[in-house]
Design a protein around this motif. Sequence first.
Motif, mmCIF file in Angstrom:
data_model
loop_
_atom_site.group_PDB
_atom_site.id
_atom_site.type_symbol
_atom_site.label_atom_id
_atom_site.label_comp_id
_atom_site.label_asym_id
_atom_site.label_seq_id
_atom_site.Cartn_x
_atom_site.Cartn_y
_atom_site.Cartn_z
ATOM 1 N N GLU A 146 0.836 -1.210 0.000
ATOM 2 C CA GLU A 146 0.000 0.000 0.000
ATOM 3 C C GLU A 146 0.869 1.257 0.000
ATOM 4 O OE1 GLU A 146 -3.482 2.184 2.630
ATOM 5 O OE2 GLU A 146 -2.919 0.128 3.102
ATOM 6 N N VAL A 147 1.939 1.245 0.783
ATOM 7 C CA VAL A 147 2.841 2.398 0.839
ATOM 8 C C VAL A 147 3.537 2.588 -0.505
ATOM 9 C CG1 VAL A 147 4.910 3.342 1.951
ATOM 10 C CG2 VAL A 147 3.170 2.196 3.323
ATOM 11 N N LEU A 148 3.988 1.508 -1.101
ATOM 12 C CA LEU A 148 4.686 1.558 -2.385
ATOM 13 C C LEU A 148 3.786 2.138 -3.473
ATOM 14 C CD1 LEU A 148 7.336 0.634 -3.839
ATOM 15 C CD2 LEU A 148 6.159 -1.496 -4.318
ATOM 16 N N ILE A 149 2.563 1.654 -3.559
ATOM 17 C CA ILE A 149 1.632 2.133 -4.579
ATOM 18 C C ILE A 149 1.209 3.577 -4.288
ATOM 19 C CG2 ILE A 149 -0.679 1.814 -5.558
ATOM 20 C CD1 ILE A 149 -0.204 -1.235 -5.142
ATOM 21 N N GLY A 150 0.919 3.862 -3.028
ATOM 22 C CA GLY A 150 0.536 5.223 -2.658
ATOM 23 C C GLY A 150 1.630 6.222 -2.936
ATOM 24 N N ASP A 151 2.863 5.854 -2.648
ATOM 25 C CA ASP A 151 4.006 6.727 -2.889
ATOM 26 C C ASP A 151 4.151 7.010 -4.383
ATOM 27 O OD1 ASP A 151 6.448 8.016 -1.699
ATOM 28 O OD2 ASP A 151 7.441 6.633 -3.099
ATOM 29 N N PHE A 152 4.007 5.978 -5.190
ATOM 30 C CA PHE A 152 4.103 6.139 -6.643
ATOM 31 C C PHE A 152 2.974 7.040 -7.163
ATOM 32 C CE2 PHE A 152 2.715 4.598 -10.857
ATOM 33 C CZ PHE A 152 3.788 5.062 -11.605
ATOM 34 N N LEU A 153 1.749 6.776 -6.753
ATOM 35 C CA LEU A 153 0.618 7.576 -7.228
ATOM 36 C C LEU A 153 0.737 9.040 -6.794
ATOM 37 C CD1 LEU A 153 -2.371 5.119 -6.773
ATOM 38 C CD2 LEU A 153 -1.269 5.824 -8.899
ATOM 39 N N ARG A 154 1.197 9.266 -5.570
ATOM 40 C CA ARG A 154 1.396 10.642 -5.104
ATOM 41 C C ARG A 154 2.396 11.361 -6.006
ATOM 42 N NH1 ARG A 154 4.336 10.147 -0.860
ATOM 43 N NH2 ARG A 154 6.113 11.100 -1.843
ATOM 44 N N HIS A 157 13.725 0.705 -1.417
ATOM 45 C CA HIS A 157 13.412 -0.128 -0.253
ATOM 46 C C HIS A 157 13.612 0.629 1.058
ATOM 47 C CE1 HIS A 157 17.758 -0.608 -0.561
ATOM 48 N NE2 HIS A 157 17.763 -1.057 0.683
ATOM 49 N N VAL A 158 14.589 1.525 1.089
ATOM 50 C CA VAL A 158 14.838 2.322 2.292
ATOM 51 C C VAL A 158 13.714 3.334 2.486
ATOM 52 C CG1 VAL A 158 16.418 3.974 3.368
ATOM 53 C CG2 VAL A 158 17.334 2.029 2.073
ATOM 54 N N VAL A 159 13.335 4.012 1.409
ATOM 55 C CA VAL A 159 12.271 5.018 1.468
ATOM 56 C C VAL A 159 10.960 4.373 1.912
ATOM 57 C CG1 VAL A 159 10.871 6.605 0.066
ATOM 58 C CG2 VAL A 159 13.349 6.467 -0.304
ATOM 59 N N ILE A 160 10.605 3.276 1.268
ATOM 60 C CA ILE A 160 9.333 2.595 1.595
ATOM 61 C C ILE A 160 9.391 2.018 2.987
ATOM 62 C CG2 ILE A 160 7.795 0.705 0.952
ATOM 63 C CD1 ILE A 160 7.785 3.237 -0.928
ATOM 64 N N GLY A 161 10.531 1.424 3.352
ATOM 65 C CA GLY A 161 10.674 0.850 4.693
ATOM 66 C C GLY A 161 10.486 1.892 5.781
ATOM 67 N N SER A 162 11.050 3.068 5.586
ATOM 68 C CA SER A 162 10.905 4.111 6.610
ATOM 69 C C SER A 162 9.469 4.604 6.684
ATOM 70 C CB SER A 162 11.859 5.271 6.344
ATOM 71 O OG SER A 162 11.520 5.950 5.166
ATOM 72 N N LYS A 163 8.778 4.663 5.555
ATOM 73 C CA LYS A 163 7.377 5.093 5.561
ATOM 74 C C LYS A 163 6.482 4.037 6.219
ATOM 75 C CE LYS A 163 7.740 8.252 1.709
ATOM 76 N NZ LYS A 163 7.294 8.634 0.374
ATOM 77 N N VAL A 164 6.782 2.765 5.986
ATOM 78 C CA VAL A 164 6.011 1.690 6.628
ATOM 79 C C VAL A 164 6.200 1.770 8.137
ATOM 80 C CG1 VAL A 164 5.808 -0.810 6.937
ATOM 81 C CG2 VAL A 164 5.995 0.142 4.627
ATOM 82 N N GLU A 165 7.449 1.948 8.564
ATOM 83 C CA GLU A 165 7.726 2.054 9.995
ATOM 84 C C GLU A 165 7.040 3.281 10.587
ATOM 85 O OE1 GLU A 165 11.937 1.930 10.674
ATOM 86 O OE2 GLU A 165 12.126 -0.038 9.723
ATOM 87 N N GLY A 166 7.025 4.384 9.845
ATOM 88 C CA GLY A 166 6.366 5.598 10.303
ATOM 89 C C GLY A 166 4.862 5.409 10.456
ATOM 90 N N ASN A 167 4.270 4.596 9.580
ATOM 91 C CA ASN A 167 2.834 4.320 9.652
ATOM 92 C C ASN A 167 2.478 3.431 10.848
ATOM 93 O OD1 ASN A 167 2.389 5.815 7.379
ATOM 94 N ND2 ASN A 167 2.063 4.088 6.034
ATOM 95 N N MET A 168 3.440 2.635 11.306
ATOM 96 C CA MET A 168 3.173 1.698 12.395
ATOM 97 C C MET A 168 3.262 2.376 13.764
ATOM 98 S SD MET A 168 5.071 -1.706 11.127
ATOM 99 C CE MET A 168 4.219 -2.867 10.083
ATOM 100 N N GLU A 169 3.886 3.550 13.796
ATOM 101 C CA GLU A 169 4.065 4.233 15.078
ATOM 102 C C GLU A 169 2.815 4.956 15.511
ATOM 103 O OE1 GLU A 169 7.484 6.689 14.510
ATOM 104 O OE2 GLU A 169 8.836 4.991 14.514
#
Length: 90
Positions: free
Chosen positions: A46-54, A78-90
Amino acid sequence: MMAGCGALAELDVGVLSAEQQEKLRRFKIRTRVDNETYLRSHPEVEVLIGDFLRDVILKRPADIREFAAHHFSNPNLHVVIGSKVEGNME
């Protein structure tokens, strides 16, 4: 458009027997549940697709294919998406 895609869209489910229709219905349900289960267990999709669409909406590239190729071949993606996924989990 892909070859044969129009023919696929024109399939008449009414030509299936009752048993075939029921099997198709169960297959569609099972497929949807499997897809939802997969997506829930992989929040990075979801983060990967959302980031691309944005990025597409913000930058409005003239050549979307080239833009997508560049976006998804970023060696740091992978670093960009990973950090956004982690940010969403907080």
